[in-house]
Scaffold this motif. Sequence first.
Motif, PDB file in Angstrom:
ATOM      1  N   LYS A 392       0.830  -1.208   0.000  1.00 40.62           N
ATOM      2  CA  LYS A 392       0.000   0.000   0.000  1.00 40.62           C
ATOM      3  C   LYS A 392       0.863   1.256   0.000  1.00 40.62           C
ATOM      4  O   LYS A 392       0.574   2.231  -0.704  1.00 40.62           O
ATOM      5  CB  LYS A 392      -0.927   0.001   1.219  1.00 40.62           C
ATOM      6  N   ALA A 393       1.921   1.232   0.788  1.00 39.44           N
ATOM      7  CA  ALA A 393       2.823   2.387   0.812  1.00 39.44           C
ATOM      8  C   ALA A 393       3.511   2.559  -0.541  1.00 39.44           C
ATOM      9  O   ALA A 393       3.649   3.682  -1.037  1.00 39.44           O
ATOM     10  CB  ALA A 393       3.865   2.209   1.918  1.00 39.44           C
ATOM     11  N   LEU A 397      -0.859   4.571  -1.427  1.00 41.81           N
ATOM     12  CA  LEU A 397      -2.165   4.522  -0.778  1.00 41.81           C
ATOM     13  C   LEU A 397      -2.069   4.718   0.728  1.00 41.81           C
ATOM     14  O   LEU A 397      -3.104   4.871   1.395  1.00 41.81           O
ATOM     15  CB  LEU A 397      -2.849   3.182  -1.085  1.00 41.81           C
ATOM     16  N   ALA A 398      -0.860   4.702   1.249  1.00 40.05           N
ATOM     17  CA  ALA A 398      -0.662   4.891   2.692  1.00 40.05           C
ATOM     18  C   ALA A 398       0.786   5.294   2.916  1.00 40.05           C
ATOM     19  O   ALA A 398       1.657   5.073   2.060  1.00 40.05           O
ATOM     20  CB  ALA A 398      -0.986   3.609   3.457  1.00 40.05           C
ATOM     21  N   LEU A 412       3.387  -4.952  -6.927  1.00 40.83           N
ATOM     22  CA  LEU A 412       2.306  -5.714  -6.297  1.00 40.83           C
ATOM     23  C   LEU A 412       1.482  -4.804  -5.383  1.00 40.83           C
ATOM     24  O   LEU A 412       2.019  -4.172  -4.480  1.00 40.83           O
ATOM     25  CB  LEU A 412       2.908  -6.873  -5.483  1.00 40.83           C
ATOM     26  N   LYS A 413       0.161  -4.764  -5.625  1.00 40.48           N
ATOM     27  CA  LYS A 413      -0.717  -3.897  -4.846  1.00 40.48           C
ATOM     28  C   LYS A 413      -1.585  -4.677  -3.866  1.00 40.48           C
ATOM     29  O   LYS A 413      -1.730  -4.294  -2.709  1.00 40.48           O
ATOM     30  CB  LYS A 413      -1.602  -3.067  -5.772  1.00 40.48           C
ATOM     31  N   GLU A 414      -2.183  -5.746  -4.349  1.00 37.50           N
ATOM     32  CA  GLU A 414      -3.050  -6.556  -3.494  1.00 37.50           C
ATOM     33  C   GLU A 414      -2.361  -7.882  -3.206  1.00 37.50           C
ATOM     34  O   GLU A 414      -2.214  -8.729  -4.085  1.00 37.50           O
ATOM     35  CB  GLU A 414      -4.399  -6.799  -4.171  1.00 37.50           C
ATOM     36  N   VAL A 415      -1.918  -8.047  -1.983  1.00 37.02           N
ATOM     37  CA  VAL A 415      -1.164  -9.235  -1.601  1.00 37.02           C
ATOM     38  C   VAL A 415      -2.109 -10.338  -1.154  1.00 37.02           C
ATOM     39  O   VAL A 415      -2.921 -10.150  -0.236  1.00 37.02           O
ATOM     40  CB  VAL A 415      -0.160  -8.903  -0.477  1.00 37.02           C
ATOM     41  N   LYS A 416      -1.998 -11.487  -1.794  1.00 36.02           N
ATOM     42  CA  LYS A 416      -2.829 -12.649  -1.489  1.00 36.02           C
ATOM     43  C   LYS A 416      -1.933 -13.833  -1.153  1.00 36.02           C
ATOM     44  O   LYS A 416      -0.731 -13.817  -1.437  1.00 36.02           O
ATOM     45  CB  LYS A 416      -3.727 -12.989  -2.686  1.00 36.02           C
TER      46      LYS A 416
END
Length: 499
Positions: A392-393, A397-398, A412-416
């Motif tokens: 996110k950083a 986004l944060a 990578l933005k959304e870690v799954k």
Amino acid sequence: MRPGKQTLLTVVLPSIVLIPAIALILNRLMSATTAPSSTRSAIVVGSGLAGLSAASQLIAHNVPVHLLERAAKPGGNSIKASSGINGAPTRFQTTQDSLFYEDTVRSAGNAFKDSKMRECRQKLVTTLTNTSESAVYWLNDEKGVDLSRVGQLGGHSLPRTHRGAGKLPPGAAIVTTLLKSLQQSPLFHLHTGSLVTKVLKSAESVEGVEYSEGDETKTLHGAVVFASGGFAGDSKGMLAEYRPDLAGFPSTNEAIPGSQKLLTAVGAQLLDMELVQVHPTGFVDPKNVGALVKFLAAEILRGEGGLLLLNGKRFVNEMETRQHITDVILSTPPVDTSPQQWDIQLVLDEGAYNALSSHVDFYIFKGLMRKATVSELDPSGVALPSIQEYAKAAAGLASDPFSRKTFGSWVLKEVKPDSIVYVGRVTPVVHFTMGGVLISQDAEVLDADGKPIKGLWAAGEITGGLHGDNRLGGSSLLECAVFGRIAGDQAAAFARSYH
């Protein structure tokens, strides 16, 4: 070149001492050496970038050069350098950069508070930073080494560490190119397996060296440039003498004695010998966890987005100086005591991998890194939230809880749990010695009174006073090129005026 070796060369990189294709290049260069000349020569001790830079300048001034290397093959530690060479301002940078001097002084820390040596240190740093642009252009434009890519390493305010777009790391590309260029000159004579045992000095000046080659003791006479490196691998000798607390650490250096005392024997002054850099990221080979000599996990891995995890959680700004990150790690208990080492995970995403595929592919080839999913990285699930917070950083986004401002090529933005990452275990390793013989801006070796020792110059890790408490990544190759060239020019003037 056989197809199999050509394929290996396209895959690989950093510790190319072990790569057959590079070994083949070095063997060809060594086999082409010419017989020693009877002309008055200069002597260069050490075949890393500092020595090769000095030799290149000497040859440019038509001075015959005898280069003495104690190892079986040339290249020293320079040939393993994998992050790049600093330079500012250069045309390859996308932002105006006038902060290199300030970053270097800030990195040097408390050493610059010593008023007695401050002026000397400032002159060395000024020479390093002001000459960095021309050093990069010398290698890129004159010697043909691609240095067009620029990355940002820890402790730097801006991206200024130059590397090429090819498969070879910068150290290998630079060293092999300079060796090839030197070998084309009949004035260049390479002696491998030649250990210098004494510096010869008359009442007025240094006159040459004594060295052993096999069972023979030989002498050479002429101006002398020492570029024989530091003592970070000398755990039972100089490292034990000056930093006994580090004797139990692994190192990125082979167990080779330092050469500084050869120079103190002729009056050289030592400075900063207790200042030894412990690099925060040396790979722990899962097949040989207890190995005393480690491959370096190149700092550019963090510069291009890599993060560090301890017990599954981030714990530091990965773009801080090497000293700061190491100090944070050392504040926690080690998991191994012989050698003393920690269990830190270095993690990259696909974006960082794509920016450094040749690096990472080599580390995977050596078994030092692996491609995995986040759940395979940490089945307990502790790591996922920490990596997501970092992502996110990186995406803006944060704010980063550790105040990291640059994230390299991380995408990578959304870690799954099934997100792909590249991971390797790292630990602090003894890497570089900031101390050595004191030199002037003209690379002259200085005596206890601060006066030049006539006929003697030095460059590279054998010198002290430049880096202070902490060396910035990318400044090792730079100091070799800058002060190696200066030493070569000065030694050439001395050799040509000799009668």
